[in-house]
Motif scaffolding. Structure first.
Motif, PDB file in Angstrom:
ATOM      1  N   LYS A  40      -2.522   0.462  13.986  1.00  0.00           N
ATOM      2  CA  LYS A  40      -1.188   0.100  13.521  1.00  0.00           C
ATOM      3  C   LYS A  40      -1.201   0.019  12.001  1.00  0.00           C
ATOM      4  N   HIS A  41      -0.021   0.206  11.425  1.00  0.00           N
ATOM      5  CA  HIS A  41       0.121   0.136   9.970  1.00  0.00           C
ATOM      6  C   HIS A  41      -0.376  -1.219   9.446  1.00  0.00           C
ATOM      7  N   SER A  42      -0.037  -2.288  10.144  1.00  0.00           N
ATOM      8  CA  SER A  42      -0.450  -3.621   9.686  1.00  0.00           C
ATOM      9  C   SER A  42      -1.972  -3.777   9.738  1.00  0.00           C
ATOM     10  N   ASP A  43      -2.620  -3.157  10.739  1.00  0.00           N
ATOM     11  CA  ASP A  43      -4.086  -3.219  10.822  1.00  0.00           C
ATOM     12  C   ASP A  43      -4.734  -2.433   9.685  1.00  0.00           C
ATOM     13  N   ARG A  44      -4.164  -1.268   9.376  1.00  0.00           N
ATOM     14  CA  ARG A  44      -4.703  -0.462   8.269  1.00  0.00           C
ATOM     15  C   ARG A  44      -4.529  -1.204   6.939  1.00  0.00           C
ATOM     16  N   TRP A  45      -3.370  -1.867   6.782  1.00  0.00           N
ATOM     17  CA  TRP A  45      -3.135  -2.605   5.545  1.00  0.00           C
ATOM     18  C   TRP A  45      -4.155  -3.737   5.429  1.00  0.00           C
ATOM     19  N   ALA A  46      -4.391  -4.447   6.515  1.00  0.00           N
ATOM     20  CA  ALA A  46      -5.346  -5.563   6.504  1.00  0.00           C
ATOM     21  C   ALA A  46      -6.755  -5.080   6.169  1.00  0.00           C
ATOM     22  N   MET A  47      -7.154  -3.926   6.682  1.00  0.00           N
ATOM     23  CA  MET A  47      -8.482  -3.385   6.372  1.00  0.00           C
ATOM     24  C   MET A  47      -8.582  -3.038   4.890  1.00  0.00           C
ATOM     25  N   ASN A  48      -7.540  -2.407   4.356  1.00  0.00           N
ATOM     26  CA  ASN A  48      -7.560  -2.049   2.941  1.00  0.00           C
ATOM     27  C   ASN A  48      -7.533  -3.293   2.059  1.00  0.00           C
ATOM     28  N   TYR A  49      -6.787  -4.306   2.485  1.00  0.00           N
ATOM     29  CA  TYR A  49      -6.771  -5.556   1.720  1.00  0.00           C
ATOM     30  C   TYR A  49      -8.163  -6.200   1.731  1.00  0.00           C
ATOM     31  N   ALA A  50      -8.835  -6.168   2.873  1.00  0.00           N
ATOM     32  CA  ALA A  50     -10.199  -6.713   2.952  1.00  0.00           C
ATOM     33  C   ALA A  50     -11.125  -5.961   2.003  1.00  0.00           C
ATOM     34  N   ALA A  51     -10.953  -4.657   1.900  1.00  0.00           N
ATOM     35  CA  ALA A  51     -11.758  -3.861   0.973  1.00  0.00           C
ATOM     36  C   ALA A  51     -11.437  -4.241  -0.471  1.00  0.00           C
ATOM     37  N   ALA A  52     -10.150  -4.471  -0.767  1.00  0.00           N
ATOM     38  CA  ALA A  52      -9.751  -4.869  -2.116  1.00  0.00           C
ATOM     39  C   ALA A  52     -10.329  -6.237  -2.464  1.00  0.00           C
ATOM     40  N   ARG A  53     -10.275  -7.157  -1.517  1.00  0.00           N
ATOM     41  CA  ARG A  53     -10.831  -8.497  -1.734  1.00  0.00           C
ATOM     42  C   ARG A  53     -12.342  -8.416  -1.966  1.00  0.00           C
ATOM     43  N   GLN A  54     -13.016  -7.592  -1.174  1.00  0.00           N
ATOM     44  CA  GLN A  54     -14.463  -7.410  -1.331  1.00  0.00           C
ATOM     45  C   GLN A  54     -14.787  -6.844  -2.718  1.00  0.00           C
ATOM     46  N   TYR A  55     -14.013  -5.854  -3.154  1.00  0.00           N
ATOM     47  CA  TYR A  55     -14.202  -5.258  -4.477  1.00  0.00           C
ATOM     48  C   TYR A  55     -13.979  -6.308  -5.565  1.00  0.00           C
ATOM     49  N   TYR A  56     -12.898  -7.084  -5.446  1.00  0.00           N
ATOM     50  CA  TYR A  56     -12.589  -8.124  -6.420  1.00  0.00           C
ATOM     51  C   TYR A  56     -13.702  -9.171  -6.506  1.00  0.00           C
ATOM     52  N   GLU A  57     -14.207  -9.606  -5.355  1.00  0.00           N
ATOM     53  CA  GLU A  57     -15.278 -10.610  -5.344  1.00  0.00           C
ATOM     54  C   GLU A  57     -16.556 -10.082  -5.985  1.00  0.00           C
ATOM     55  N   ARG A  58     -16.805  -8.790  -5.848  1.00  0.00           N
ATOM     56  CA  ARG A  58     -18.015  -8.194  -6.426  1.00  0.00           C
ATOM     57  C   ARG A  58     -17.829  -7.885  -7.916  1.00  0.00           C
ATOM     58  N   GLU A  59     -16.652  -7.333  -8.293  1.00  0.00           N
ATOM     59  CA  GLU A  59     -16.440  -6.836  -9.656  1.00  0.00           C
ATOM     60  C   GLU A  59     -15.677  -7.810 -10.552  1.00  0.00           C
ATOM     61  N   GLY A  60     -14.890  -8.735  -9.962  1.00  0.00           N
ATOM     62  CA  GLY A  60     -14.119  -9.695 -10.748  1.00  0.00           C
ATOM     63  C   GLY A  60     -12.786  -9.168 -11.244  1.00  0.00           C
ATOM     64  N   HIS A  61     -12.387  -7.989 -10.807  1.00  0.00           N
ATOM     65  CA  HIS A  61     -11.105  -7.392 -11.210  1.00  0.00           C
ATOM     66  C   HIS A  61     -10.671  -6.375 -10.156  1.00  0.00           C
ATOM     67  N   LEU A  62      -9.432  -5.880 -10.309  1.00  0.00           N
ATOM     68  CA  LEU A  62      -8.939  -4.831  -9.414  1.00  0.00           C
ATOM     69  C   LEU A  62      -8.555  -3.573 -10.196  1.00  0.00           C
ATOM     70  N   ARG A  63      -9.280  -3.295 -11.275  1.00  0.00           N
ATOM     71  CA  ARG A  63      -9.075  -2.044 -12.005  1.00  0.00           C
ATOM     72  C   ARG A  63      -9.944  -0.981 -11.320  1.00  0.00           C
ATOM     73  N   VAL A  64      -9.497  -0.587 -10.164  1.00  0.00           N
ATOM     74  CA  VAL A  64     -10.272   0.313  -9.311  1.00  0.00           C
ATOM     75  C   VAL A  64      -9.990   1.758  -9.714  1.00  0.00           C
ATOM     76  N   PRO A  65     -11.033   2.539 -10.001  1.00  0.00           N
ATOM     77  CA  PRO A  65     -10.803   3.953 -10.319  1.00  0.00           C
ATOM     78  C   PRO A  65     -10.115   4.660  -9.144  1.00  0.00           C
ATOM     79  N   ARG A  66      -9.227   5.567  -9.456  1.00  0.00           N
ATOM     80  CA  ARG A  66      -8.418   6.244  -8.426  1.00  0.00           C
ATOM     81  C   ARG A  66      -9.280   6.874  -7.329  1.00  0.00           C
ATOM     82  N   GLY A  67     -10.410   7.423  -7.656  1.00  0.00           N
ATOM     83  CA  GLY A  67     -11.251   8.104  -6.662  1.00  0.00           C
ATOM     84  C   GLY A  67     -12.265   7.204  -5.972  1.00  0.00           C
ATOM     85  N   HIS A  68     -12.226   5.897  -6.232  1.00  0.00           N
ATOM     86  CA  HIS A  68     -13.228   4.995  -5.653  1.00  0.00           C
ATOM     87  C   HIS A  68     -13.057   4.829  -4.144  1.00  0.00           C
TER      88      HIS A  68
END
Length: 154
Positions: free
Chosen positions: A76-104
């Motif tokens: 479902k769209h909501s499940d895909r959004w939640a997975m991507n948000y979890a990935a964003a949160r994981q990236y933020y916790e590791r890097e300290g920001h959300l300036r994610v390169p477009r191809g990352h």
């Protein structure tokens, strides 16, 4: 009309001595990929009318695909959004920001109700860019979630 055309082409193929095509590309007649059509009937039986189901099974010999070979259900769209948000949160916790390169691409591990874990790679850079460009249409809850992990809005 398209279903009837493919049905009749498949029936004619069988009547002339051909075997039931089970994979895309095995039999193509008048531009119709009969193997692809047969596979769609096997996997999408629940979307056929009862008359179409009967015709497939009794006239063409197309039986529904076994449960283990059915494609996995779409998320479902909501499940895909939640997975991507979890990935964003994981990236933020590791890097300290959300300036994610477009191809990352971010790799996350997700758990299922049955205890099974699955590793997935998500195109996080694209997703972050899409969320920024769709900021006006995001729900307030989603916007708050992203703001809490340092999302910069346009």
């Amino acid at each position: 009309m398209e279903w009837q055309r493919a049905f009749h082409l498949t029936r004619r193929h069988l009547d002339t001595g051909g075997t039931l095509p089970t994979a895309p590309g095995q039999a193509v007649h008048q531009g119709e990929d009969l193997g692809r059509w047969v596979r769609a009937q096997r996997h999408g039986r629940d979307r056929l009318t009862s008359a179409q189901q009967w015709m497939c099974e009794h006239i063409l010999g197309i039986h529904p695909a076994a449960e283990e070979v059915q494609p996995p259900p779409r998320r479902k769209h909501s499940d895909r959004w939640a997975m991507n948000y979890a990935a964003a949160r994981q990236y933020y916790e590791r890097e300290g920001h959300l300036r994610v390169p477009r191809g990352h691409t971010e790799r996350i591990v997700t758990g299922h109700d049955d205890g099974h874990q699955e590793e997935q790679e998500l195109k996080l850079g694209s997703w972050i860019g899409n969320q920024r460009s769709r900021a006006a249409s995001l729900s307030p809850e989603r916007r708050e979630q992203l703001t809490a992990i340092a999302m910069h809005w346009p």
